[in-house]
Write a protein that holds these residues in place. Structure first.
Motif, PDB file in Angstrom:
ATOM      1  N   MET A  48      30.103  43.647  23.356  1.00  0.00           N
ATOM      2  CA  MET A  48      30.895  44.340  24.366  1.00  0.00           C
ATOM      3  C   MET A  48      32.004  43.442  24.920  1.00  0.00           C
ATOM      4  SD  MET A  48      28.076  46.501  26.565  1.00  0.00           S
ATOM      5  CE  MET A  48      27.102  45.063  26.979  1.00  0.00           C
ATOM      6  N   PRO A  49      32.838  42.854  24.082  1.00  0.00           N
ATOM      7  CA  PRO A  49      33.893  41.969  24.594  1.00  0.00           C
ATOM      8  C   PRO A  49      34.967  42.726  25.374  1.00  0.00           C
ATOM      9  CG  PRO A  49      34.208  42.392  22.259  1.00  0.00           C
ATOM     10  CD  PRO A  49      32.891  42.998  22.621  1.00  0.00           C
ATOM     11  N   GLN A  50      35.111  44.034  25.106  1.00  0.00           N
ATOM     12  CA  GLN A  50      36.151  44.815  25.776  1.00  0.00           C
ATOM     13  C   GLN A  50      35.871  44.980  27.270  1.00  0.00           C
ATOM     14  OE1 GLN A  50      34.028  45.898  23.548  1.00  0.00           O
ATOM     15  NE2 GLN A  50      33.313  47.999  23.917  1.00  0.00           N
ATOM     16  N   LEU A  51      34.644  44.742  27.685  1.00  0.00           N
ATOM     17  CA  LEU A  51      34.317  44.908  29.101  1.00  0.00           C
ATOM     18  C   LEU A  51      34.913  43.812  29.987  1.00  0.00           C
ATOM     19  CD1 LEU A  51      30.579  46.057  29.006  1.00  0.00           C
ATOM     20  CD2 LEU A  51      32.615  47.443  29.442  1.00  0.00           C
ATOM     21  N   ARG A  52      35.385  42.747  29.371  1.00  0.00           N
ATOM     22  CA  ARG A  52      35.930  41.649  30.176  1.00  0.00           C
ATOM     23  C   ARG A  52      37.175  42.066  30.945  1.00  0.00           C
ATOM     24  NH1 ARG A  52      36.208  37.537  25.152  1.00  0.00           N
ATOM     25  NH2 ARG A  52      34.022  37.668  24.495  1.00  0.00           N
ATOM     26  N   MET A  53      38.026  42.880  30.319  1.00  0.00           N
ATOM     27  CA  MET A  53      39.319  43.176  30.913  1.00  0.00           C
ATOM     28  C   MET A  53      39.242  44.222  32.013  1.00  0.00           C
ATOM     29  SD  MET A  53      42.430  42.477  31.215  1.00  0.00           S
ATOM     30  CE  MET A  53      42.546  41.280  29.909  1.00  0.00           C
ATOM     31  N   LEU A  54      38.348  45.185  31.908  1.00  0.00           N
ATOM     32  CA  LEU A  54      38.314  46.307  32.851  1.00  0.00           C
ATOM     33  C   LEU A  54      38.179  45.862  34.304  1.00  0.00           C
ATOM     34  CD1 LEU A  54      38.388  49.339  33.280  1.00  0.00           C
ATOM     35  CD2 LEU A  54      35.911  49.402  32.868  1.00  0.00           C
ATOM     36  N   PRO A  55      37.211  45.021  34.681  1.00  0.00           N
ATOM     37  CA  PRO A  55      37.121  44.616  36.089  1.00  0.00           C
ATOM     38  C   PRO A  55      38.324  43.806  36.563  1.00  0.00           C
ATOM     39  CG  PRO A  55      35.563  43.374  34.755  1.00  0.00           C
ATOM     40  CD  PRO A  55      36.114  44.454  33.890  1.00  0.00           C
ATOM     41  N   ARG A  56      38.955  43.052  35.636  1.00  0.00           N
ATOM     42  CA  ARG A  56      40.160  42.305  36.024  1.00  0.00           C
ATOM     43  C   ARG A  56      41.297  43.252  36.391  1.00  0.00           C
ATOM     44  NH1 ARG A  56      39.704  38.620  30.645  1.00  0.00           N
ATOM     45  NH2 ARG A  56      37.996  37.221  31.306  1.00  0.00           N
ATOM     46  N   VAL A  57      41.494  44.261  35.570  1.00  0.00           N
ATOM     47  CA  VAL A  57      42.560  45.226  35.853  1.00  0.00           C
ATOM     48  C   VAL A  57      42.296  45.947  37.167  1.00  0.00           C
ATOM     49  CG1 VAL A  57      43.746  47.290  35.027  1.00  0.00           C
ATOM     50  CG2 VAL A  57      43.066  45.521  33.407  1.00  0.00           C
ATOM     51  N   LEU A  58      41.035  46.285  37.412  1.00  0.00           N
ATOM     52  CA  LEU A  58      40.686  46.949  38.668  1.00  0.00           C
ATOM     53  C   LEU A  58      40.977  46.041  39.868  1.00  0.00           C
ATOM     54  CD1 LEU A  58      37.333  48.709  37.671  1.00  0.00           C
ATOM     55  CD2 LEU A  58      39.540  49.803  38.153  1.00  0.00           C
ATOM     56  N   LEU A  59      40.722  44.736  39.711  1.00  0.00           N
ATOM     57  CA  LEU A  59      41.037  43.802  40.798  1.00  0.00           C
ATOM     58  C   LEU A  59      42.541  43.707  41.018  1.00  0.00           C
ATOM     59  CD1 LEU A  59      38.799  40.586  40.823  1.00  0.00           C
ATOM     60  CD2 LEU A  59      39.054  42.348  42.553  1.00  0.00           C
ATOM     61  N   PHE A  60      43.315  43.649  39.919  1.00  0.00           N
ATOM     62  CA  PHE A  60      44.769  43.622  40.059  1.00  0.00           C
ATOM     63  C   PHE A  60      45.251  44.842  40.846  1.00  0.00           C
ATOM     64  CE2 PHE A  60      45.116  41.234  35.743  1.00  0.00           C
ATOM     65  CZ  PHE A  60      44.740  40.059  36.367  1.00  0.00           C
ATOM     66  N   ALA A  61      44.738  46.013  40.473  1.00  0.00           N
ATOM     67  CA  ALA A  61      45.137  47.251  41.153  1.00  0.00           C
ATOM     68  C   ALA A  61      44.713  47.220  42.619  1.00  0.00           C
ATOM     69  CB  ALA A  61      44.517  48.463  40.452  1.00  0.00           C
ATOM     70  N   LEU A  62      43.493  46.751  42.886  1.00  0.00           N
ATOM     71  CA  LEU A  62      42.984  46.708  44.260  1.00  0.00           C
ATOM     72  C   LEU A  62      43.853  45.818  45.138  1.00  0.00           C
ATOM     73  CD1 LEU A  62      40.790  47.237  46.420  1.00  0.00           C
ATOM     74  CD2 LEU A  62      39.575  45.239  45.509  1.00  0.00           C
ATOM     75  N   PHE A  63      44.130  44.596  44.686  1.00  0.00           N
ATOM     76  CA  PHE A  63      44.902  43.665  45.508  1.00  0.00           C
ATOM     77  C   PHE A  63      46.348  44.122  45.673  1.00  0.00           C
ATOM     78  CE2 PHE A  63      41.716  40.226  44.184  1.00  0.00           C
ATOM     79  CZ  PHE A  63      41.045  40.316  45.392  1.00  0.00           C
ATOM     80  N   ASN A  64      46.936  44.707  44.613  1.00  0.00           N
ATOM     81  CA  ASN A  64      48.292  45.241  44.748  1.00  0.00           C
ATOM     82  C   ASN A  64      48.325  46.399  45.747  1.00  0.00           C
ATOM     83  OD1 ASN A  64      50.008  43.667  43.118  1.00  0.00           O
ATOM     84  ND2 ASN A  64      49.270  44.656  41.263  1.00  0.00           N
ATOM     85  N   GLY A  65      47.312  47.251  45.691  1.00  0.00           N
ATOM     86  CA  GLY A  65      47.248  48.370  46.632  1.00  0.00           C
ATOM     87  C   GLY A  65      47.073  47.899  48.063  1.00  0.00           C
TER      88      GLY A  65
END
Length: 400
Positions: free
Chosen positions: A115-132
């Motif tokens: 499941m290497p693809q799971l690494r990016m999803l929480p990072r993107v969510l954090l980027f969106a959260l902090f930008n918001g």
């Protein structure tokens, strides 16, 4: 690969340059402690860029993991910079805890070969959260005196929407947007977006700091030191904005308030007691009309902007101020006395301009004085020389 390395290295160098620029600006402003977070995003971006560009400096996968970890902290630091600019305290734990949780996740479950693809999803969510969150902070600062706050709001809102829109595809995009092997164009685009957001942030945060300083100087020049409310300059600006249509909703009237027999109060009780009465008047008027709508325009003379559904409600608001003031006892337990107010009103809606409305209200005030003081008079702004409605037939309405 050399092209990718060159792109990433250039981005790291640019982050370092922006960090130095923000640091120099911070020292130039006297290095205030609360603004130390302004260069934090750019300072943290430097080790993040180094680790993402040259991950081999650390053994195994830890170079990339820590590079991404520092990059998520960069976005969190940008949110904290927005908070400090808005006068709120920084919250470092609110950054470190979710970023560390994502690091642990990417080093455990996300490190699973299946499941290497799971690494990016929480990072993107954090980027969106902090930008918001940063967009929300800048949105709270938006006002005409701070145009850079509005620009920063839209910058972070745009990147928030971008991260939010790419979240569903974070499991299938190419690196560094997703888990699949990266290409030159994707590396270039990713670095370009980071540098673009950082450059825009640096430019407009610097401008925002200057605008906030100018606003602070303006407020100091527009505040009466004894009462803490606006002075005549602030009244002029407020009335000008209302005349241009900003903040007008319903019927708008201007009121001029004057403490009755104030010279006698000073002569009998002393000037210190007179200052106390003036300060009490300012505080009470701020509660009745709103702090932004009350102004001290002379020794014992005040002005107020009243916005209500009808002219009758404007009169009622002025009357509430007059009766409350007449019932209030000024001074301490050993030496108190009551005082009264005379109030003149005029509609701003029917006046040719704000100056004529104020003059009409001032005329109404003097009429209230001549008729015995401690009363409220409203006259027509267009016909100020005519007998005001209420002086004869509506005495109980106007409490003459």
């Amino acid at each position: 690969m050399p092209d990718i390395m060159t792109i990433a290295a250039c981005s790291t160098v640019l982050a370092g340059i922006m960090c130095v620029g923000m640091l120099l600006s911070w020292f130039k402003d006297g290095h205030p402690a609360r603004l130390s977070w302004l260069f934090a995003p750019f300072g943290i971006a430097v080790p993040a860029g180094i680790l993402l560009t040259w991950p081999e400096v650390l053994p195994g996968p830890w170079g990339l993991r820590l590079g991404w970890y520092f990059l998520t902290i960069v976005y969190g630091a940008a949110w904290t910079a927005a908070r400090t600019l808005g006068g709120q305290r920084p919250m470092p734990l609110a950054i470190l805890l979710p970023c560390t949780a994502v690091l642990i996740f990417s080093s455990t479950i996300g490190a699973d070969a299946y499941m290497p693809q799971l690494r990016m999803l929480p990072r993107v969510l954090l980027f969106a959260l902090f930008n918001g969150l940063a967009a929300r902070e800048f949105g709270r600062m938006r006002r005409p005196q701070l145009p850079s706050a509005t620009t920063l709001y839209w910058i972070f809102a745009a990147f928030f929407l971008f991260d939010l829109c790419r979240t569903p595809f974070a499991l299938s995009l190419v690196s560094p947007f997703g888990p699949k092997p990266g290409e030159v164009w994707s590396i270039a685009l990713f670095n370009f977006l980071i540098v673009l957001q950082g450059a825009l942030m640096a430019m407009f945060i610097t401008a925002l700091g200057r605008e906030q300083l100018a606003e602070q100087h303006y407020r100091l020049a527009s505040i009466d030191p004894l009462t803490g409310i606006g002075n005549r300059r602030a009244l002029e600006d407020r009335m000008r904005m209302l005349q241009e249509g900003h903040g007008r909703n319903g019927t708008t009237a201007v009121a001029v308030l004057d403490i009755d027999n104030f010279k006698a109060i000073n002569d009998q009780m002393g000037h210190a007691f007179g200052d106390l009465v003036i300060a009490d008047t300012g505080r009470m008027a701020a509660k009745v009309f709103g702090a932004d709508n009350v102004f001290r325009i002379g020794g014992e003379e005040f002005a107020a902007i009243i916005v209500a559904a009808t002219e009758g409600e404007c009169i009622a608001r002025a009357e509430a101020m007059r009766t409350r003031f007449a019932a209030f006892r000024h001074g301490s337990a050993s030496e108190t006395r009551t005082c009264t107010l005379s109030i003149g009103l005029a509609s701003m809606d029917r006046a040719d301009d704000h100056d004529s409305a104020f003059k009409a209200a001032d005329r109404a005030l003097y009429m209230a004085k001549r008729l015995g003081r401690n009363q409220t008079i409203m006259i027509d702004s267009q016909h100020p020389l005519e007998q005001p409605a209420g002086t004869a037939n509506h005495r109980d309405t106007l409490s003459l």
